[in-house]
Scaffold this motif. Structure first.
Motif, PDB file in Angstrom:
ATOM      1  N   GLY A  70       0.796  -1.231   0.000  1.00 58.71           N
ATOM      2  CA  GLY A  70       0.000   0.000   0.000  1.00 58.71           C
ATOM      3  C   GLY A  70       0.821   1.269   0.000  1.00 58.71           C
ATOM      4  N   GLU A 115      -4.184  -1.895   5.579  1.00 64.55           N
ATOM      5  CA  GLU A 115      -5.474  -2.398   5.119  1.00 64.55           C
ATOM      6  C   GLU A 115      -5.682  -2.213   3.622  1.00 64.55           C
ATOM      7  OE1 GLU A 115      -8.726  -0.752   7.237  1.00 64.55           O
ATOM      8  OE2 GLU A 115      -7.886  -1.199   9.222  1.00 64.55           O
ATOM      9  N   ARG A 116      -5.138  -1.137   3.049  1.00 61.45           N
ATOM     10  CA  ARG A 116      -5.477  -0.780   1.681  1.00 61.45           C
ATOM     11  C   ARG A 116      -4.264  -0.905   0.765  1.00 61.45           C
ATOM     12  NH1 ARG A 116      -7.352   2.592   5.349  1.00 61.45           N
ATOM     13  NH2 ARG A 116      -9.631   2.736   5.628  1.00 61.45           N
ATOM     14  N   SER A 117      -4.450  -1.597  -0.327  1.00 63.01           N
ATOM     15  CA  SER A 117      -3.386  -1.734  -1.315  1.00 63.01           C
ATOM     16  C   SER A 117      -3.245  -0.447  -2.107  1.00 63.01           C
ATOM     17  CB  SER A 117      -3.702  -2.889  -2.270  1.00 63.01           C
ATOM     18  OG  SER A 117      -4.812  -2.533  -3.099  1.00 63.01           O
ATOM     19  N   LYS A 120      -5.958  -0.102  -4.637  1.00 61.38           N
ATOM     20  CA  LYS A 120      -7.206   0.413  -4.076  1.00 61.38           C
ATOM     21  C   LYS A 120      -7.108   1.916  -3.836  1.00 61.38           C
ATOM     22  CE  LYS A 120     -11.337  -0.053  -2.254  1.00 61.38           C
ATOM     23  NZ  LYS A 120     -12.502  -0.379  -3.121  1.00 61.38           N
ATOM     24  N   LEU A 121      -5.989   2.370  -3.320  1.00 55.67           N
ATOM     25  CA  LEU A 121      -5.817   3.794  -3.051  1.00 55.67           C
ATOM     26  C   LEU A 121      -5.896   4.617  -4.334  1.00 55.67           C
ATOM     27  CD1 LEU A 121      -2.895   3.656  -0.453  1.00 55.67           C
ATOM     28  CD2 LEU A 121      -5.297   4.181   0.020  1.00 55.67           C
ATOM     29  N   ASN A 124      -9.543   4.718  -5.589  1.00 56.45           N
ATOM     30  CA  ASN A 124     -10.380   5.623  -4.801  1.00 56.45           C
ATOM     31  C   ASN A 124     -10.071   7.086  -5.103  1.00 56.45           C
ATOM     32  OD1 ASN A 124     -11.631   3.451  -3.628  1.00 56.45           O
ATOM     33  ND2 ASN A 124     -10.580   3.631  -1.652  1.00 56.45           N
ATOM     34  N   ASN A 149      -2.357   5.462   5.204  1.00 55.30           N
ATOM     35  CA  ASN A 149      -2.754   4.401   4.266  1.00 55.30           C
ATOM     36  C   ASN A 149      -4.195   4.610   3.798  1.00 55.30           C
ATOM     37  OD1 ASN A 149      -3.654   0.959   4.344  1.00 55.30           O
ATOM     38  ND2 ASN A 149      -2.357   1.891   2.795  1.00 55.30           N
ATOM     39  N   ASN A 150      -4.476   5.853   3.414  1.00 55.86           N
ATOM     40  CA  ASN A 150      -5.820   6.152   2.933  1.00 55.86           C
ATOM     41  C   ASN A 150      -5.832   7.456   2.141  1.00 55.86           C
ATOM     42  OD1 ASN A 150      -8.520   5.699   2.540  1.00 55.86           O
ATOM     43  ND2 ASN A 150      -9.163   6.171   4.626  1.00 55.86           N
TER      44      ASN A 150
END
Length: 411
Positions: A70, A115-117, A120-121, A124, A149-150
């Motif tokens: 991530g 939590e987030r790859s 995915k990031l 989004n 991580n977001n």
């Protein structure tokens, strides 16, 4: 009599500079950021440069494993590159890769649960970017924060942006309501600036002020297009048919007439503007950055660079807050202004619970130190802030869109 007044003012300004040790904080801005003594800075700069090299290598490797990791960020004090990790079964593949193994880079790596790859990031961020263009919210900052991580959405007015915020909720970003602040748009001066005598003409440094006698901004850097010389600053400093003048730090005296800002297509989209320099001002322009609160009063600009690592240091020089430093928090950020103007490909930088820029700093030089405190690489110009986070426009974008070249030596 007036000449004597201006001479005394200039001598007082010089006195302030020469006696800075007793008048300003003793630590360098970068020492303040890292909370160390000045003597420790060269070693930490060397560590940071090593981490950036490792991080750059690592980013290339992780492109093939974006669903398993991530993203990355560096921590100079820990001497580590931290890797957000979703699938720990892939860690041995990274550690045993020739690029890591042969250079013994594993000692710098720290794989942390996430939590987030990165896949995915990025997805989004793209989707939220589409929503920004659809709803055109006001005063929004959107970026990927690697430490969190977001995707982060910063906003100042939830009600005004309620439709956008409601639509973005399905992507589970971190919403951060920022404290209200004065607009970054430069304010009228609280005093009537005075025009200096022509007998007193100081040099013009990057980070110095420019003024229309109503509004103040800062100088980013000198650039050229063939035989034409420009000063680069923020486009929102544009005032139609207004002349810009040089104003040094800590002064209410206006000096050299610089010229007018050229109106162009890129001003709205990218927020940088070019002031075409009058011939008489050209010989006064320095390619160095002002840092006269420091022992290193003039910073040598040794070309430009692109910041690629989250967590790398970023410093700026501007009229109001002078030289301050923060960390690169969001690369390729999207920012909207109070009039819902959207600017992309920006970099957000800041220091926790600290204001490192204010109105009047817009357009100022943004840079990173090299291996000493006297040499730097230019990385862009400062264009805004929202309390804890400031924003800069990257140098490579300015040079390409403006069709200009960086001036690195005296004119």
């Amino acid at each position: 009599m007036s000449n004597i007044y201006f001479l005394l003012n200039t001598l007082l300004l010089l006195f302030f500079t020469l006696n800075k040790q007793s008048l300003v904080l003793t630590r360098e801005a970068l020492a303040e950021l890292w909370n160390v003594n000045d003597a420790e800075i060269p070693n930490l700069l060397a560590i940071e440069e090593q981490l950036i090299i490792v991080d750059r290598t690592l980013q290339l490797l992780l492109e093939s494993y974006e669903s398993s990791f991530g993203g990355t960020y560096i921590d100079v004090k820990k001497e580590k590159v931290l890797i957000n990790t979703i699938d720990f079964s892939k860690v041995p593949i990274i550690l045993n890769s020739p690029e890591i193994k042969l250079n013994n880079y594993s000692r710098f790596l720290d794989f942390v649960p996430a939590e987030r790859s990165f896949t995915k990031l990025k997805y989004n961020l793209i989707k939220i970017s589409d929503l920004i263009k659809k709803y055109r919210p006001s005063e929004i900052q959107c970026y990927i924060d690697m430490k969190l991580n977001n995707v982060v959405i910063g906003y100042t007015n939830k009600y005004r942006n309620r439709k956008f915020i409601k639509s973005a909720e399905k992507y589970n970003p971190n919403f951060i309501q920022q404290r209200n602040s004065d607009s970054e748009d430069e304010k009228p001066k609280a005093f009537q600036a005075q025009i200096a005598s022509r007998d007193i003409i100081p040099k013009i440094f990057n980070g110095d002020g420019i003024t229309t006698l109503e509004y103040d901004c800062s100088i980013g850097f000198p650039a050229r297009n063939n035989d034409l010389i420009y000063i680069v600053t923020a486009a929102h400093c544009y005032k139609e048919n207004k002349l810009y003048y040089h104003i040094p730090w800590n002064s209410n005296i206006v000096y050299t007439q610089l010229g007018q800002m050229v109106k162009s297509e890129h001003m709205y989209e990218y927020d940088f503007g070019l002031i075409k320099i009058d011939e008489n001002a050209t010989k006064l322009i320095s390619a160095r950055i002002r840092n006269t609160d420091s022992e290193y009063a003039e910073l040598n600009v040794e070309g430009g660079r692109i910041i690629t690592s989250h967590g790398a240091h970023v410093c700026k020089s501007g009229l109001t807050t002078h030289v301050t430093c923060g960390y690169a928090v969001g690369l390729n950020a999207i920012v909207t202004y109070i009039n819902s103007k959207i600017v992309e490909n920006l970099v957000l930088y800041g220091k926790d619970n600290s204001i490192i820029s204010k109105g009047g700093d817009s357009g100022g030089s943004v840079f990173s130190y090299l291996q000493t405190l006297s040499n730097v690489s230019l990385i862009g110009i400062h264009i805004g802030r929202s309390i804890d986070l400031s924003t800069y426009l990257p140098l490579d974008l300015i040079l390409s869109k403006g069709e200009i070249e960086l001036v690195k030596t005296p004119l």
